[in-house]
Write an enzyme that holds these catalytic residues in place. Structure first.
Site, PDB file in Angstrom:
ATOM      1  N   LYS A   1       7.736  20.502  36.058  1.00 59.92           N
ATOM      2  CA  LYS A   1       6.518  20.774  35.284  1.00 59.92           C
ATOM      3  C   LYS A   1       6.331  22.236  34.909  1.00 59.92           C
ATOM      4  O   LYS A   1       5.216  22.734  34.839  1.00 59.92           O
ATOM      5  CB  LYS A   1       5.279  20.268  36.046  1.00 59.92           C
TER       6      LYS A   1
ATOM      7  N   HIS B   1      -1.683  16.051   6.365  1.00 61.28           N
ATOM      8  CA  HIS B   1      -2.623  16.281   7.463  1.00 61.28           C
ATOM      9  C   HIS B   1      -4.057  16.200   6.954  1.00 61.28           C
ATOM     10  O   HIS B   1      -4.925  15.701   7.650  1.00 61.28           O
ATOM     11  CB  HIS B   1      -2.358  17.632   8.136  1.00 61.28           C
TER      12      HIS B   1
ATOM     13  N   ASP C   1       4.367  10.624  33.834  1.00 64.18           N
ATOM     14  CA  ASP C   1       3.560  11.775  34.229  1.00 64.18           C
ATOM     15  C   ASP C   1       3.505  12.736  33.040  1.00 64.18           C
ATOM     16  O   ASP C   1       4.510  13.363  32.693  1.00 64.18           O
ATOM     17  CB  ASP C   1       4.224  12.450  35.440  1.00 64.18           C
TER      18      ASP C   1
ATOM     19  N   GLU D   1      -3.705  12.448  17.539  1.00 62.53           N
ATOM     20  CA  GLU D   1      -3.314  13.318  16.423  1.00 62.53           C
ATOM     21  C   GLU D   1      -2.972  12.470  15.206  1.00 62.53           C
ATOM     22  O   GLU D   1      -1.967  11.730  15.207  1.00 62.53           O
ATOM     23  CB  GLU D   1      -2.107  14.184  16.800  1.00 62.53           C
TER      24      GLU D   1
END
Ligand code: ADP
Length: 628
Positions: free
Chosen positions: A438, A612, A514, A294
């Site tokens: 998660k 951006h 993770d 990004e």
């Protein structure tokens, strides 16, 4: 799952028959299961306090996930009991007959003169011999009819079952149902053929494409992980007719992921790593690696670091450090479940339980057990420190020890979903989601999971103006409107921030964490207040569940380990176990603080879209790039 199966059984005679078979199989499975979990006796475990173990009752989930018929299902008694009877019979009659033989030789009695007892003994000897031969024969035959499918995906062999991979990454199968939709076939494009180094490799690729050699077995067959990846990749291209050009295969140590990080590799994805910093945190400087695609993210975090640095840096405090796991157990009545709850919550029992739990590892130290009930089901959330490991495996082993221990006092406790497969204890659905791993869950947000960290900084007025190009008042107002009120309107759960997850994910990927745990690790509330008579900005992030480790999992891979090294937190801390992972959590929180400051400033100043467009949008013609 059982409900679903019932509904299906009611739907058609065929599925009713299937359901009957399924139920019979479940009963057989319950009887067949050996009483003891071999997993608990691993060298690390130390074993439970009680020498005798109770048989673990199979759960609905467990049973319904084991539909494959076994030859030993035909036995009327549980397998271990039948074995014990026939072994005893065989050896006792053998002993008796030898004894009788010796007597006959001593007394000169002819051998062919036999009594009724001797005839019975001979018949018993033959019967038990035939059984034992049959038993080993059954096992031998069984090894053919039930292939170990933990790493295979072979639709033809399993008569089209649905496959499920559960929370603990185990592959389990569900029986085909009448409603199973047909599997759509890939179109058959032209195969892409890249010649391989040797004729032998060509032969192997051919075997894989023809289906005679399973792709998953390449590593064990060849004993060369790199060669296995190259061959698998080539076979994949030929089967799909799709090119993998651009996905590199060279330059990666495939041995390092074998059996630990990734199965059936065909290459690796490259993610650029940018550097933000120096992050001045608790008086120390850190250069923070961020793996991201990004645009703006690293630049923005870097700007936040600059503003913090110029204002004297940030301070972080570790509020708690404990990984959690929560099994679910079931009783006949809610009353019995509540008795176990009271037992676990009784302070006098904690010492015993922690001795049992801590046997799982020299780093695991039980901190507490939090219980919650749903009818006659009891959810137990174990929390423990895990040294420098993120700790999921460690805490799971400790939980298993405690469950074994509890079983001797609570015989009627049904541990949901622990099963024995080929004598080894398999963890699957016993994890009751009260951990919670998660998934967004209030329990992590409120109680914390992993490391709970608060990090703060006071940004001077002139720095807000010069570096962040906005004002203190604008930032405070925006924070209230967006991160607090806006998130409340959205019904956010732990999402009272601008983009904590951006920074968390980028650092997680760079340092081998993770990435799926980004969900709870990104829980964060960002607070902004004007201080020093309204001149300066007090900014803080409070993050209750940052789940990180510096040993185990992906942290040992070369690139990830280099990023940990850059931060000075590589591997296990020798001096003070756990300090590396705690420091990493603080760095994550400090970087989030920088990211929050910078993005909020950009929004307050109306710069977001502009930057951006500058950093996140390639000046290349996108349609041209896409077509090429
Ligand atoms: P996780 O639980 O995060 O999946 P594991 O428990 O599989 O990680 O890996 C941790 C392993 O590293 C254990 O075998 C543990 O004994 C070992 N280890 C060595 N040093 C440390 C340390 N300082 N902290 C935690 N674990 C350590």
């Amino acid at each position: 799952m059982l409900t679903t199966t019932r509904q299906q059984a009611q739907a058609s005679p065929k599925s009713r028959a299937q359901f009957k078979f399924f139920r019979r199989n479940m009963r057989m499975d319950a009887r067949r299961r050996p009483p003891k979990s071999s997993r608990t006796t691993s060298s690390n475990d130390g074993g439970p306090l009680h020498p005798h173990h109770k048989q673990l009752a199979p759960s609905v989930d467990d049973r319904s996930l084991s539909p494959t018929p076994k030859a030993s299902d035909a036995l009327p008694l549980p397998l271990y009991l039948t074995n014990a009877i026939f072994f005893t019979l065989f050896f006792s009659v053998a002993y008796y007959l030898l004894h009788r033989w010796r007597d006959k030789i001593r007394n000169s009695t002819p051998l062919h003169v036999v009594t009724f007892a001797e005839i019975a003994a001979i018949v018993s000897l033959m019967a038990s011999f035939i059984y034992l031969l049959g038993f080993f024969g059954i096992d031998f035959v069984q090894s053919f009819i039930t292939r170990p499918s933990h790493d295979a995906w072979d639709l033809e062999d399993t008569a089209n079952p649905s496959y499920l991979i559960n929370e603990d990454h185990r592959l389990v199968t569900c029986p085909p149902t009448a409603n199973t939709p047909p599997i759509p076939k890939l179109p058959n494009p032209e195969p892409i053929i890249t010649p391989l180094a040797s004729v032998e490799d060509e032969e192997i690729v051919k075997s894989v494409t023809e289906g005679t050699l399973p792709s998953y077995s390449l590593e064990s067959k060849l004993g060369d992980c790199k060669r296995a990846a190259v061959i698998r990749r080539e076979a994949l291209q030929r089967i799909t007719g799709r090119s993998l050009e651009g996905l590199p295969v060279e330059g990666f140590d495939y041995d390092s992921v074998l059996g630990q990080c990734c199965e059936m590799p065909v290459g690796y994805v490259q993610i650029p790593v940018g550097i933000a910093g120096p992050l001045l945190l608790n008086g120390m400087e850190y250069m923070v690696p961020m793996a991201t695609t990004e645009g703006c993210l690293v630049a923005s975090t870097n700007r936040g670091c600059k503003a913090m640095y110029a204002s004297g840096g940030a301070t972080s405090v570790l509020l708690a450090d404990g990984m959690t796991r929560a099994p679910v157990v079931r009783f006949e009545t809610a009353k019995r479940a509540s008795e176990l709850k009271l037992f676990l919550e009784e302070p006098d029992n904690f010492d015993t339980l922690s001795i049992v739990f801590n046997r799982s590892s020299r780093f695991a130290r039980l901190q507490g057990i939090k219980c919650s009930m749903a009818g006659k089901n009891l959810y137990m959330r174990f929390k423990c420190s895990t040294g420098d490991a993120m700790g999921m495996n460690m805490v799971s082993k400790g939980v298993q020890n405690v469950l074994d221990f509890l079983q001797s006092d609570f015989h009627d406790m049904e541990v949901i979903g622990i099963s024995e497969v080929n004598g080894a204890c398999m963890f699957h659905n016993w994890l009751g989601n009260f951990c919670s791993d998660k998934k967004p869950a209030a329990v992590n947000w409120i109680e914390g999971r992993g490391k709970s960290v608060v990090c703060e900084a006071i940004i001077k007025e002139e720095i807000v103006k010069k570096v962040l190009k906005t004002s203190v008042a604008s930032l405070v107002e925006l924070n209230m409107l967006k991160n607090l009120a806006g998130s409340a309107v959205a019904g956010a759960l732990g999402g009272f921030n601008a983009h904590a997850s951006n920074i968390v994910s980028a650092i997680f990927i760079a340092t081998g964490q993770d990435p799926a745990q980004n969900i709870e690790s990104s829980h964060c509330i960002t607070m902004m207040e004007a201080v020093n008579n309204g001149k300066d900005l007090h900014v803080s992030v409070t993050m209750p569940s940052i789940e990180v480790g510096t040993v185990g999992g992906g942290t040992q891979l070369a690139s990830q380990s280099a990023c940990l090294n850059l931060l000075g937190v590589k591997g296990a801390s020798k001096e003070s176990p756990g300090s590396n992972s705690r420091l990493l959590a603080s760095i994550v929180a400090g970087s989030v603080l920088a990211g929050e400051l910078s993005l909020m400033a950009a929004i307050a100043q109306g710069q977001l879209v502009k930057s951006h467009m500058k950093y996140n949008r390639s000046s290349r013609d996108i349609s041209e790039a896409a077509s090429s």
